[in-house]
Design an enzyme around this catalytic site. Structure first.
Site, PDB file in Angstrom:
ATOM      1  N   SER A  94       0.796  -1.231   0.000  1.00  0.00           N
ATOM      2  CA  SER A  94       0.000   0.000   0.000  1.00  0.00           C
ATOM      3  C   SER A  94       0.825   1.276   0.000  1.00  0.00           C
ATOM      4  CB  SER A  94      -0.963   0.001   1.197  1.00  0.00           C
ATOM      5  OG  SER A  94      -2.026  -0.885   0.974  1.00  0.00           O
ATOM      6  N   LYS A 132      -0.177   3.568  -2.682  1.00  0.00           N
ATOM      7  CA  LYS A 132      -1.253   4.560  -2.569  1.00  0.00           C
ATOM      8  C   LYS A 132      -0.714   5.967  -2.372  1.00  0.00           C
ATOM      9  CE  LYS A 132      -4.753   1.334  -0.814  1.00  0.00           C
ATOM     10  NZ  LYS A 132      -4.195   0.176  -0.129  1.00  0.00           N
ATOM     11  N   SER A 186      -6.368   3.541   4.185  1.00  0.00           N
ATOM     12  CA  SER A 186      -5.715   2.707   3.173  1.00  0.00           C
ATOM     13  C   SER A 186      -6.733   1.922   2.359  1.00  0.00           C
ATOM     14  CB  SER A 186      -4.714   1.741   3.834  1.00  0.00           C
ATOM     15  OG  SER A 186      -3.802   1.239   2.883  1.00  0.00           O
TER      16      SER A 186
END
Length: 373
Positions: free
Chosen positions: A49, A52, A112
């Protein structure tokens, strides 16, 4: 600025960087971009992640440019909708419902949310794969040379990779270019659809100097954390990849940041707008102009060398009117052990208009004669 190389800086640290059980790490000074410590920093790895950060960075740029508004409704399509499975994190926007772009951004940064990331990717580019092309173009523009994005979330894909160095570069861009949106990365929780979720960056709760950035985890990537901390005039960025647990990524980030702050310092050698000298001006209505530093002269240096810094001022001996306020007319250099390690412009603090034709002619004659001797 002219800067000390990371190699020369590391050599002056009295204690070597910590050895840590992870796949890769890097420690970057925010102001200069100089690397203080690294391990496997250019190895392309699954970023989980941490991906992101690029998704949010692109959204922030579009919001700041006016291409998008915070209130723009973003549809949660069925392809983006998150059913809450155990292998991914979700914002939990209901399918076929819309949420404002600013809420989606918070859902990406704080919660997230894979669903929020996909929905925003589709909203901006029409599809997640098309958005990945935007991500890769931005990565190239930032100088991320060991990164290739396939999706907006970081879910496992064989071709989806990023290096620790590249993610530090991205982190620096988010802080530099994100304006007030960078504050979102320090928010400890976010509630949407009556579901409150906490930020997974544990350092936000244990270290008040940490104000970002992002965590990540998949089986392939291990536990990852990009963090930033500001103490006094110095900000550091750390990226940890491939740690064994949530606790390990937090502990290793803390250890790396503490090592950096413990052994290095950003010293302000001269503040911005510091008066330097009155400089002679040829062919002007006035015969001199006041000069000052155009910006703060900062030096990133090992603490053991802070008493070795000196300055050298180099001002042109051919300053001629007309001169505009802010025009560079010289440089101030910080010197350590006989080497220039940083420099800033010396600028005129006022306009100087060109003199009339008779004064200019006389000064040309004087200057010509002075050059003969």
């Amino acid at each position: 600025m002219l800067l000390l190389s990371s190699a020369s800086l590391a050599a002056t640290a009295p204690v070597p960087p910590p050895e840590m059980d992870n796949t890769a790490y890097i420690l970057m000074d925010y102001d200069t971009g100089v690397i203080l410590a690294e391990k496997n920093a250019d190895q392309p790895l699954p970023p989980a992640s941490l991906t992101k950060m690029m998704t949010s960075h692109i959204i922030e740029k579009k919001l700041m440019s006016g291409e998008m508004k915070e209130t723009d409704p973003v549809l949660m399509t069925e392809s983006a909708w998150c059913r809450g499975t155990s292998d991914q994190s979700c914002m939990y926007v209901p399918v076929n419902k819309s949420a404002p772009a600013i809420d989606m951004l918070r859902g990406i940064i704080i919660q997230s949310g894979n669903d929020a990331s996909k929905a925003m990717a589709e909203h901006i580019a029409g599809s997640e794969s098309a958005f990945a092309q935007i991500m890769n173009a931005e990565a190239k523009a930032l100088g991320m040379t060991n990164t290739h994005f396939v999706n907006a979330t970081g879910m496992p894909d064989e071709g989806h990779r990023a290096s620790a160095r590249d993610l530090a570069i991205l982190s620096r861009a988010i802080i530099k270019q994100g304006g007030d949106y960078y504050k979102l990365y320090s928010e400890k929780e976010f509630t949407y659809n009556n579901i409150t979720q906490g930020n997974r960056n544990a350092l936000l709760r244990t270290d008040p100097t940490v104000d970002g950035l992002k965590t990540g985890h998949t089986d392939a990537a291990g536990y990852c954390l990009a963090a930033s901390s500001k103490r006094n005039d110095m900000r550091l960025i750390s990226v940890i990849m491939g740690s064994k647990s949530m606790q390990a990524r937090a502990d290793q980030s803390r250890e790396l940041l503490n090592w950096g702050f413990g052994h290095f310092d950003t010293k302000v050698v001269a503040p911005a707008n510091q008066f330097v000298d009155s400089v002679p001006v040829y062919f002007g209505k006035q015969d001199s102009v006041k000069a000052a530093t155009g910006e703060a002269l900062k030096v990133l240096i090992a603490k053991t060398q802070t008493d070795k810094i000196s300055t050298v001022v180099n001002i042109s001996d051919k300053v001629e009117a007309p001169i505009k306020k802010g025009q560079e007319i010289g440089r101030m250099m910080a010197v350590v052990d006989g080497k220039s390690v940083a420099s800033v412009p010396i600028v005129a603090t006022e306009d100087v208009e060109q003199a009339g034709i008779f004064k200019r002619a006389w000064q040309h004659v004087v200057k010509w004669f002075s050059n003969l001797f």
